[in-house]
Scaffold this motif. Structure first.
Motif, PDB file in Angstrom:
ATOM      1  N   ILE A   1       0.840  -1.206   0.000  1.00 25.95           N
ATOM      2  CA  ILE A   1       0.000   0.000   0.000  1.00 25.95           C
ATOM      3  C   ILE A   1       0.873   1.252   0.000  1.00 25.95           C
ATOM      4  N   PRO A   2       1.090   1.891  -1.152  1.00 25.82           N
ATOM      5  CA  PRO A   2       1.710   3.217  -1.149  1.00 25.82           C
ATOM      6  C   PRO A   2       0.670   4.219  -0.639  1.00 25.82           C
ATOM      7  N   ALA A   3       1.100   5.174   0.165  1.00 21.12           N
ATOM      8  CA  ALA A   3       0.144   6.104   0.768  1.00 21.12           C
ATOM      9  C   ALA A   3       0.650   7.531   0.701  1.00 21.12           C
ATOM     10  N   TYR A   4      -0.279   8.441   0.418  1.00 18.35           N
ATOM     11  CA  TYR A   4       0.044   9.869   0.463  1.00 18.35           C
ATOM     12  C   TYR A   4      -1.233  10.660   0.734  1.00 18.35           C
ATOM     13  N   ASN A   5      -1.273  11.341   1.878  1.00 17.20           N
ATOM     14  CA  ASN A   5      -2.424  12.176   2.258  1.00 17.20           C
ATOM     15  C   ASN A   5      -3.754  11.459   2.028  1.00 17.20           C
ATOM     16  N   CYS A   6      -3.860  10.293   2.628  1.00 18.69           N
ATOM     17  CA  CYS A   6      -5.048   9.451   2.417  1.00 18.69           C
ATOM     18  C   CYS A   6      -5.813   9.224   3.721  1.00 18.69           C
ATOM     19  N   SER A   7      -5.733  10.170   4.638  1.00 13.21           N
ATOM     20  CA  SER A   7      -6.348   9.984   5.957  1.00 13.21           C
ATOM     21  C   SER A   7      -7.866   9.779   5.885  1.00 13.21           C
TER      22      SER A   7
ATOM     23  N   GLY B   1       9.681 -14.063  -8.869  1.00 11.19           N
ATOM     24  CA  GLY B   1      10.619 -13.066  -8.385  1.00 11.19           C
ATOM     25  C   GLY B   1       9.934 -11.752  -8.077  1.00 11.19           C
ATOM     26  N   LYS B   2      10.713 -10.768  -7.671  1.00 11.02           N
ATOM     27  CA  LYS B   2      10.188  -9.434  -7.374  1.00 11.02           C
ATOM     28  C   LYS B   2      10.446  -8.516  -8.558  1.00 11.02           C
ATOM     29  N   PHE B   3       9.517  -7.589  -8.771  1.00 15.63           N
ATOM     30  CA  PHE B   3       9.613  -6.689  -9.912  1.00 15.63           C
ATOM     31  C   PHE B   3       9.695  -5.245  -9.447  1.00 15.63           C
ATOM     32  N   LYS B   4      10.639  -4.503 -10.034  1.00 14.06           N
ATOM     33  CA  LYS B   4      10.816  -3.081  -9.736  1.00 14.06           C
ATOM     34  C   LYS B   4      10.340  -2.267 -10.940  1.00 14.06           C
ATOM     35  N   ILE B   5       9.956  -1.033 -10.695  1.00 16.81           N
ATOM     36  CA  ILE B   5       9.418  -0.202 -11.759  1.00 16.81           C
ATOM     37  C   ILE B   5      10.155   1.131 -11.841  1.00 16.81           C
TER      38      ILE B   5
ATOM     39  N   VAL C   1      11.919  11.721   1.935  1.00 15.34           N
ATOM     40  CA  VAL C   1      11.651  12.753   0.937  1.00 15.34           C
ATOM     41  C   VAL C   1      10.485  12.299   0.079  1.00 15.34           C
ATOM     42  N   ASN C   2       9.571  13.205  -0.250  1.00 16.82           N
ATOM     43  CA  ASN C   2       8.466  12.887  -1.144  1.00 16.82           C
ATOM     44  C   ASN C   2       9.026  12.443  -2.494  1.00 16.82           C
ATOM     45  N   SER C   3       8.743  11.192  -2.872  1.00 14.79           N
ATOM     46  CA  SER C   3       9.414  10.594  -4.029  1.00 14.79           C
ATOM     47  C   SER C   3       8.487  10.019  -5.076  1.00 14.79           C
ATOM     48  N   GLY C   4       7.182   9.932  -4.791  1.00 15.06           N
ATOM     49  CA  GLY C   4       6.241   9.400  -5.762  1.00 15.06           C
ATOM     50  C   GLY C   4       5.874   7.950  -5.495  1.00 15.06           C
ATOM     51  N   ALA C   5       4.772   7.525  -6.118  1.00 20.68           N
ATOM     52  CA  ALA C   5       4.224   6.191  -5.865  1.00 20.68           C
ATOM     53  C   ALA C   5       5.148   5.076  -6.327  1.00 20.68           C
ATOM     54  N   ALA C   6       5.894   5.295  -7.399  1.00 20.09           N
ATOM     55  CA  ALA C   6       6.774   4.243  -7.914  1.00 20.09           C
ATOM     56  C   ALA C   6       7.859   3.896  -6.905  1.00 20.09           C
ATOM     57  N   VAL C   7       8.483   4.919  -6.328  1.00 21.50           N
ATOM     58  CA  VAL C   7       9.534   4.701  -5.324  1.00 21.50           C
ATOM     59  C   VAL C   7       8.943   4.021  -4.094  1.00 21.50           C
ATOM     60  N   ALA C   8       7.770   4.489  -3.664  1.00 22.46           N
ATOM     61  CA  ALA C   8       7.107   3.895  -2.500  1.00 22.46           C
ATOM     62  C   ALA C   8       6.783   2.423  -2.749  1.00 22.46           C
ATOM     63  N   ARG C   9       6.263   2.122  -3.923  1.00 27.66           N
ATOM     64  CA  ARG C   9       5.899   0.738  -4.249  1.00 27.66           C
ATOM     65  C   ARG C   9       7.146  -0.149  -4.295  1.00 27.66           C
ATOM     66  N   ASN C  10       8.233   0.354  -4.876  1.00 25.48           N
ATOM     67  CA  ASN C  10       9.469  -0.431  -4.955  1.00 25.48           C
ATOM     68  C   ASN C  10      10.026  -0.736  -3.566  1.00 25.48           C
ATOM     69  N   LYS C  11       9.969   0.241  -2.673  1.00 21.69           N
ATOM     70  CA  LYS C  11      10.472   0.020  -1.306  1.00 21.69           C
ATOM     71  C   LYS C  11       9.638  -1.041  -0.601  1.00 21.69           C
TER      72      LYS C  11
ATOM     73  N   GLU D   1       0.599  -9.913   5.549  1.00 19.01           N
ATOM     74  CA  GLU D   1       1.264  -8.751   6.126  1.00 19.01           C
ATOM     75  C   GLU D   1       0.935  -7.545   5.247  1.00 19.01           C
ATOM     76  N   VAL D   2       0.711  -6.413   5.876  1.00 20.67           N
ATOM     77  CA  VAL D   2       0.490  -5.166   5.145  1.00 20.67           C
ATOM     78  C   VAL D   2       1.749  -4.321   5.255  1.00 20.67           C
ATOM     79  N   ILE D   3       2.212  -3.814   4.120  1.00 20.54           N
ATOM     80  CA  ILE D   3       3.362  -2.919   4.114  1.00 20.54           C
ATOM     81  C   ILE D   3       2.921  -1.580   3.539  1.00 20.54           C
ATOM     82  N   ILE D   4       2.846  -0.592   4.412  1.00 21.46           N
ATOM     83  CA  ILE D   4       2.442   0.761   4.013  1.00 21.46           C
ATOM     84  C   ILE D   4       3.690   1.625   3.896  1.00 21.46           C
ATOM     85  N   ILE D   5       3.880   2.219   2.728  1.00 21.00           N
ATOM     86  CA  ILE D   5       4.972   3.168   2.539  1.00 21.00           C
ATOM     87  C   ILE D   5       4.361   4.543   2.357  1.00 21.00           C
TER      88      ILE D   5
END
Length: 254
Positions: A15-21, A169-173, A73-83, A40-44
């Motif tokens: 779950i990538p998250a940004y200002n989703c309260s 395997g794992k995929f990065k974007i 640092v605010n990096s965008g959904a792609a970076v959040a998803r990859n992490k 397991e839930v992984i929220i970035i």
């Protein structure tokens, strides 16, 4: 009879998250209510400026399966998803946007669908809801099977996808602002060959007024980048796919 939960493989939910309260609580409630329990839930959090972290903290205090990380640092959904993918430990990778919701039997039915048929890459149908969770009278039906060319035409709903990371395997974007989930699916299908779909809707996609995803015309440039810069398609094929996407969107086929 033995308890089936003993045989449940771990599912990592990204779950990538940004200002989703306003919506993250409903999203997490839909995950917690799953009949399938081994997840397991992984929220970035991409540096939210609202109280997303505070809301998530209340869930973490009650459920150790929920993990929260905040980017420096605010990096965008792609970076959040990859992490999140880096951190994930599950056999299966599942994805849900921070404002979407799952039906309670989503994981159990989809994982069973995958294991029974030996599928490694799947999606499901999904419904459209508004800001308040009201059904908008639209259900997007997943195709039974798509290859690479089929996926170029129509992408699955992000919150419906699961793939077997143990086998594939794992995929990065790449760092693209929008359609980064679409790029991931195009990577997966090059390795797995087919994306298999369940006709039954098992999640809901929330349409929020004013968001980028709700303004379809703004997405054309991102589709073009995917086709030309990332997938290296010809100008002719890219133009065809753009026209196909615009037509499907105009007639609400997706």
């Amino acid at each position: 009879m033995q308890n089936d939960e003993k045989f449940e493989q771990l599912v990592s939910i990204i779950i990538p998250a940004y200002n989703c309260s306003d919506f993250i609580g409903a999203t997490l409630d839909s995950v917690i209510s799953q009949t399938y329990k081994n997840w397991e839930v992984i929220i970035i959090d991409d540096c939210s400026t609202d109280n997303t972290e505070e809301i998530v903290s209340t869930y973490i205090s009650n459920d150790s399966r929920i993990k929260y990380f905040k980017l420096e640092v605010n990096s965008g959904a792609a970076v959040a998803r990859n992490k999140a993918v880096d951190i994930a430990e599950g056999k299966y990778m599942a994805f849900i946007d921070s404002d979407d919701v799952w039906f309670s039997d989503k994981l159990s039915k989809q994982i069973n669908f995958m294991e029974h048929n030996r599928y490694n890459f799947t999606c499901t149908s999904y419904t459209k809801i508004d800001d308040k969770g009201n059904y908008l009278g639209r259900t997007i039906i997943a195709q039974n099977r798509r290859n690479y060319d089929g996926l170029l035409k129509t992408s699955p709903g992000n919150s419906t996808v699961i793939y077997d990371a143990e086998k594939l395997g794992k995929f990065k974007i790449p760092d693209i602002k929008k359609r980064n989930d679409y790029v991931m699916w195009l990577q997966v299908i090059k390795k797995e060959k087919y994306l298999y779909g369940m006709e039954e809707p098992l999640s809901s996609h929330r349409i929020r007024e004013g968001t980028l995803s709700s303004k379809k015309t703004t997405l054309v440039k991102y589709h073009w980048r995917v086709y030309r810069e990332i997938e290296k398609l010809s100008i002719l094929k890219s133009c065809y796919l753009i026209l196909y996407w615009i037509t499907a969107t105009a007639f609400k086929l997706r």
